[in-house]
Design a protein around this motif. Structure first.
Motif, PDB file in Angstrom:
ATOM      1  N   ARG A 295      47.582  30.642  42.904  1.00 31.64           N
ATOM      2  CA  ARG A 295      48.987  30.918  42.643  1.00 31.64           C
ATOM      3  C   ARG A 295      49.771  30.864  43.938  1.00 31.64           C
ATOM      4  NH1 ARG A 295      48.499  37.347  40.946  1.00 31.64           N
ATOM      5  NH2 ARG A 295      48.071  38.175  43.049  1.00 31.64           N
ATOM      6  N   GLN A 296      51.050  30.564  43.779  1.00 30.38           N
ATOM      7  CA  GLN A 296      51.917  30.488  44.950  1.00 30.38           C
ATOM      8  C   GLN A 296      53.264  31.098  44.615  1.00 30.38           C
ATOM      9  OE1 GLN A 296      52.353  26.538  46.622  1.00 30.38           O
ATOM     10  NE2 GLN A 296      52.947  27.401  48.612  1.00 30.38           N
TER      11      GLN A 296
ATOM     12  N   PHE B  67      44.056  32.096  46.347  1.00 29.14           N
ATOM     13  CA  PHE B  67      43.012  32.065  45.331  1.00 29.14           C
ATOM     14  C   PHE B  67      43.201  33.210  44.350  1.00 29.14           C
ATOM     15  CE2 PHE B  67      38.892  31.456  43.539  1.00 29.14           C
ATOM     16  CZ  PHE B  67      38.361  32.720  43.344  1.00 29.14           C
ATOM     17  N   VAL B  68      42.948  32.913  43.056  1.00 21.63           N
ATOM     18  CA  VAL B  68      43.017  33.935  42.013  1.00 21.63           C
ATOM     19  C   VAL B  68      41.650  34.136  41.368  1.00 21.63           C
ATOM     20  CG1 VAL B  68      44.036  34.563  39.786  1.00 21.63           C
ATOM     21  CG2 VAL B  68      45.451  33.454  41.549  1.00 21.63           C
TER      22      VAL B  68
ATOM     23  N   ALA C  15      39.817  37.188  43.031  1.00 24.79           N
ATOM     24  CA  ALA C  15      40.465  37.849  44.155  1.00 24.79           C
ATOM     25  C   ALA C  15      40.504  39.348  43.885  1.00 24.79           C
ATOM     26  CB  ALA C  15      41.884  37.307  44.325  1.00 24.79           C
ATOM     27  N   ASP C  16      40.439  40.129  44.931  1.00 27.44           N
ATOM     28  CA  ASP C  16      40.441  41.587  44.763  1.00 27.44           C
ATOM     29  C   ASP C  16      41.697  42.056  44.026  1.00 27.44           C
ATOM     30  OD1 ASP C  16      38.880  42.351  47.979  1.00 27.44           O
ATOM     31  OD2 ASP C  16      38.014  41.828  46.029  1.00 27.44           O
ATOM     32  N   SER C  17      42.793  41.366  44.238  1.00 26.35           N
ATOM     33  CA  SER C  17      44.066  41.789  43.661  1.00 26.35           C
ATOM     34  C   SER C  17      44.120  41.657  42.142  1.00 26.35           C
ATOM     35  CB  SER C  17      45.216  40.996  44.283  1.00 26.35           C
ATOM     36  OG  SER C  17      45.032  39.611  44.054  1.00 26.35           O
ATOM     37  N   VAL C  18      43.197  40.882  41.554  1.00 26.05           N
ATOM     38  CA  VAL C  18      43.238  40.673  40.107  1.00 26.05           C
ATOM     39  C   VAL C  18      41.982  41.177  39.397  1.00 26.05           C
ATOM     40  CG1 VAL C  18      44.713  38.665  40.457  1.00 26.05           C
ATOM     41  CG2 VAL C  18      42.254  38.336  40.094  1.00 26.05           C
ATOM     42  N   LYS C  19      40.993  41.627  40.146  1.00 25.95           N
ATOM     43  CA  LYS C  19      39.756  42.114  39.527  1.00 25.95           C
ATOM     44  C   LYS C  19      40.046  43.242  38.544  1.00 25.95           C
ATOM     45  CE  LYS C  19      36.302  41.001  43.048  1.00 25.95           C
ATOM     46  NZ  LYS C  19      35.422  41.539  44.118  1.00 25.95           N
ATOM     47  N   GLY C  20      39.429  43.144  37.381  1.00 29.61           N
ATOM     48  CA  GLY C  20      39.632  44.157  36.357  1.00 29.61           C
ATOM     49  C   GLY C  20      40.845  43.917  35.487  1.00 29.61           C
ATOM     50  N   ARG C  21      41.706  42.980  35.876  1.00 33.18           N
ATOM     51  CA  ARG C  21      42.904  42.681  35.089  1.00 33.18           C
ATOM     52  C   ARG C  21      42.880  41.259  34.533  1.00 33.18           C
ATOM     53  NH1 ARG C  21      47.783  42.504  37.420  1.00 33.18           N
ATOM     54  NH2 ARG C  21      46.995  41.865  39.471  1.00 33.18           N
TER      55      ARG C  21
ATOM     56  N   TYR D  28      38.714  28.619  48.859  1.00 35.57           N
ATOM     57  CA  TYR D  28      39.506  27.882  49.830  1.00 35.57           C
ATOM     58  C   TYR D  28      40.211  26.707  49.166  1.00 35.57           C
ATOM     59  CZ  TYR D  28      40.354  24.905  53.932  1.00 35.57           C
ATOM     60  OH  TYR D  28      40.919  24.102  54.886  1.00 35.57           O
ATOM     61  N   THR D  29      41.531  26.604  49.337  1.00 34.16           N
ATOM     62  CA  THR D  29      42.289  25.538  48.682  1.00 34.16           C
ATOM     63  C   THR D  29      41.808  24.155  49.092  1.00 34.16           C
ATOM     64  OG1 THR D  29      43.972  25.651  50.423  1.00 34.16           O
ATOM     65  CG2 THR D  29      44.379  26.940  48.433  1.00 34.16           C
ATOM     66  N   GLY D  30      41.356  24.014  50.333  1.00 35.22           N
ATOM     67  CA  GLY D  30      40.905  22.718  50.819  1.00 35.22           C
ATOM     68  C   GLY D  30      39.650  22.192  50.145  1.00 35.22           C
TER      69      GLY D  30
END
Length: 123
Positions: free
Chosen positions: A38-39, A47-48, A61-67, A106-108
């Protein structure tokens, strides 16, 4: 070669849910690890989540884990991203991509990208 098309984005209130879809063309789709990124405006693409070709392994990603939950249906050439408990900070354009080599984070590492779908979460 793989062509990817995202859909399912939209406007949702905080706490709500959306399911994104990534539809692929190409007979080799099932052999690719697929990732979601996402951007947000003014920020780098991040990365998501990702899922291996078999679906046996998933990464978040840690920010979305569990959700968020990533899944795939190779018979339908489609990868899904179920997003629950959405927050305003989840607002971004979401992209799916096919990995050709390297780290899934990694996006690359990804060569084939979709055009993106906008997700907006209001507070």
């Amino acid at each position: 070669q793989v062509q990817l098309v995202e859909s399912g984005g939209g406007l949702v209130q905080a706490g709500g849910s959306l399911r994104l879809s990534c539809a692929a063309s190409g007979r080799t789709f099932s052999s690719y690890l697929i990732g979601w990124f996402r951007q947000a405006p003014g920020k780098e693409r991040e990365f998501v989540a990702a899922i291996t070709w078999s679906g046996a392994n998933t990464y978040y990603a840690d920010s979305v884990k569990g959700r968020f939950t990533i899944s795939r249906d190779n018979a339908k050439n489609t990868v899904y991203l179920q997003m629950n408990s959405l927050k305003p900070e989840d607002t971004a354009v979401y992209y799916c991509a096919a990995l050709v080599g390297g780290s899934a984070y990694y996006t690359g590492s990804y060569k084939y990208w979709g055009q993106g779908t906008q997700v907006t979460v209001s507070s």
